[in-house]
Design a protein around this motif. Structure first.
Motif, mmCIF file in Angstrom:
data_model
loop_
_atom_site.group_PDB
_atom_site.id
_atom_site.type_symbol
_atom_site.label_atom_id
_atom_site.label_comp_id
_atom_site.label_asym_id
_atom_site.label_seq_id
_atom_site.Cartn_x
_atom_site.Cartn_y
_atom_site.Cartn_z
ATOM 1 N N ASN A 40 7.910 4.721 8.536
ATOM 2 C CA ASN A 40 6.504 4.374 8.332
ATOM 3 C C ASN A 40 5.547 5.087 9.279
ATOM 4 N N LEU A 41 6.048 6.016 10.061
ATOM 5 C CA LEU A 41 5.178 6.842 10.894
ATOM 6 C C LEU A 41 4.865 8.095 10.080
ATOM 7 N N VAL A 42 3.597 8.305 9.782
ATOM 8 C CA VAL A 42 3.219 9.355 8.831
ATOM 9 C C VAL A 42 2.285 10.354 9.514
ATOM 10 N N TRP A 43 2.621 11.635 9.385
ATOM 11 C CA TRP A 43 1.768 12.712 9.877
ATOM 12 C C TRP A 43 0.897 13.208 8.729
ATOM 13 N N PHE A 44 -0.164 13.899 9.067
ATOM 14 C CA PHE A 44 -1.045 14.540 8.073
ATOM 15 C C PHE A 44 -1.576 13.537 7.027
ATOM 16 N N VAL A 45 -1.880 12.314 7.432
ATOM 17 C CA VAL A 45 -2.341 11.290 6.481
ATOM 18 C C VAL A 45 -3.623 11.765 5.806
ATOM 19 N N TYR A 64 4.723 13.904 1.811
ATOM 20 C CA TYR A 64 5.452 12.702 2.220
ATOM 21 C C TYR A 64 4.588 11.491 1.898
ATOM 22 N N ASN A 65 5.208 10.431 1.442
ATOM 23 C CA ASN A 65 4.461 9.196 1.244
ATOM 24 C C ASN A 65 5.384 8.024 1.497
ATOM 25 N N VAL A 66 4.780 6.918 1.874
ATOM 26 C CA VAL A 66 5.546 5.725 2.193
ATOM 27 C C VAL A 66 4.824 4.509 1.619
ATOM 28 N N ILE A 116 0.852 -1.185 0.000
ATOM 29 C CA ILE A 116 0.000 0.000 0.000
ATOM 30 C C ILE A 116 0.889 1.236 0.000
ATOM 31 N N ASN A 117 0.285 2.358 -0.344
ATOM 32 C CA ASN A 117 0.967 3.643 -0.300
ATOM 33 C C ASN A 117 0.156 4.562 0.602
ATOM 34 N N VAL A 118 0.817 5.106 1.621
ATOM 35 C CA VAL A 118 0.174 6.072 2.512
ATOM 36 C C VAL A 118 0.733 7.438 2.150
ATOM 37 N N HIS A 119 -0.167 8.342 1.800
ATOM 38 C CA HIS A 119 0.225 9.674 1.317
ATOM 39 C C HIS A 119 -0.247 10.731 2.317
ATOM 40 N N ALA A 120 0.613 11.721 2.577
ATOM 41 C CA ALA A 120 0.299 12.792 3.531
ATOM 42 C C ALA A 120 0.111 14.125 2.831
ATOM 43 N N ARG A 121 -0.538 15.042 3.508
ATOM 44 C CA ARG A 121 -0.766 16.386 2.968
ATOM 45 C C ARG A 121 0.531 17.134 2.691
ATOM 46 N N ASN A 122 1.584 16.814 3.419
ATOM 47 C CA ASN A 122 2.858 17.507 3.229
ATOM 48 C C ASN A 122 3.704 16.839 2.142
#
Length: 167
Positions: free
Chosen positions: A152-157, A97-99, A89-95
Motif C-alpha cells: 500500500n505504499l505507492v510512488w508516483f500517485v 501500479y495501483n492498489v 478506494i483505488n490509488v493509481h500511479a503513473r507507472n
C-alpha cells in the motif's frame, strides 16, 4: 566577448525562471474521483500545498534513514469529494501500479499523500511528486518489506478513485 557572456547568462536565467513558472502553473498533480456522486477534483501542486498539511517522521523501505514527510492525510483528500462513507478506494500511479485499500485499512494506519521530504519537494527522481506512505516507525527494518506493509505504499500517485467499480 564579455558582453556576449552576459547576454548568454541573462538568456539562461530567463529560461530557468520560465521553466520554474511553467512547472508551477496549472499542471494537474492529482485527480480524485467519487463515482457514487459524480464529483471529481483535479489539483495542482500549488493547490495541494495550501490544504491543511501534517508531518510524519518515519523511515520507509526504500530509504533506511528516518526522514520527515509533509503532506495530506488521505482521509482528508477523500472528503474533498464528499466521500466520508466508503468501502474501498483505488490509488493509481503513473507507472501503472495501483492498489485497492479498504476503509478499515485507511482508518487504521492514517495514510498520507506526501509531497515533501525533509522540507524539500519530492522530485520525480525520488518517485514523486506525490507518494502514499504511512508511519512505519514502530516496525523493524527487517519487517518493513513484508507484503502487507509495502503493497500500500505507492510512488508516483496520480489518481484516487472512490466507489468506481470492483477489482
Amino acid at each position: 566577448m564579455n558582453a556576449r557572456y552576459h547576454i548568454n547568462q541573462l538568456f539562461v536565467g530567463i529560461i530557468v525562471v520560465l521553466s520554474f513558472s511553467l512547472q508551477a502553473s496549472g499542471k494537474t498533480a492529482l485527480n480524485v474521483n467519487n463515482c457514487s456522486n459524480g464529483q471529481s477534483l483535479s489539483l495542482t501542486m500549488s493547490e495541494i500545498k495550501v490544504l491543511p498539511s501534517h508531518e510524519i517522521t518515519t523511515r520507509v523501505p526504500w530509504d533506511k534513514q528516518v526522514k520527515r514527510y509533509r503532506g495530506l492525510y488521505l482521509n482528508h483528500v477523500i472528503s474533498l469529494v464528499n466521500s466520508d462513507v466508503f468501502q474501498e478506494i483505488n490509488v493509481h500511479a503513473r507507472n501503472i501500479y495501483n492498489v485497492f485499500m479498504s476503509a478499515e485499512e485507511l482508518n487504521k494506519y492514517q495514510y498520507m499523500l506526501a509531497y515533501t521530504v525533509d522540507e524539500k519537494a519530492i522530485t520525480i527522481r525520488q518517485k514523486g511528486p506525490l507518494i502514499l506512505i504511512r508511519d512505519l516507525s514502530g516496525i523493524a527494518m527487517d519487517d518493513m518489506n513484508a507484503l502487507d506493509i509495502v503493497v500500500n505504499l505507492v510512488w508516483f500517485v496520480e489518481t484516487i478513485n472512490i466507489h468506481c467499480g470492483t477489482r
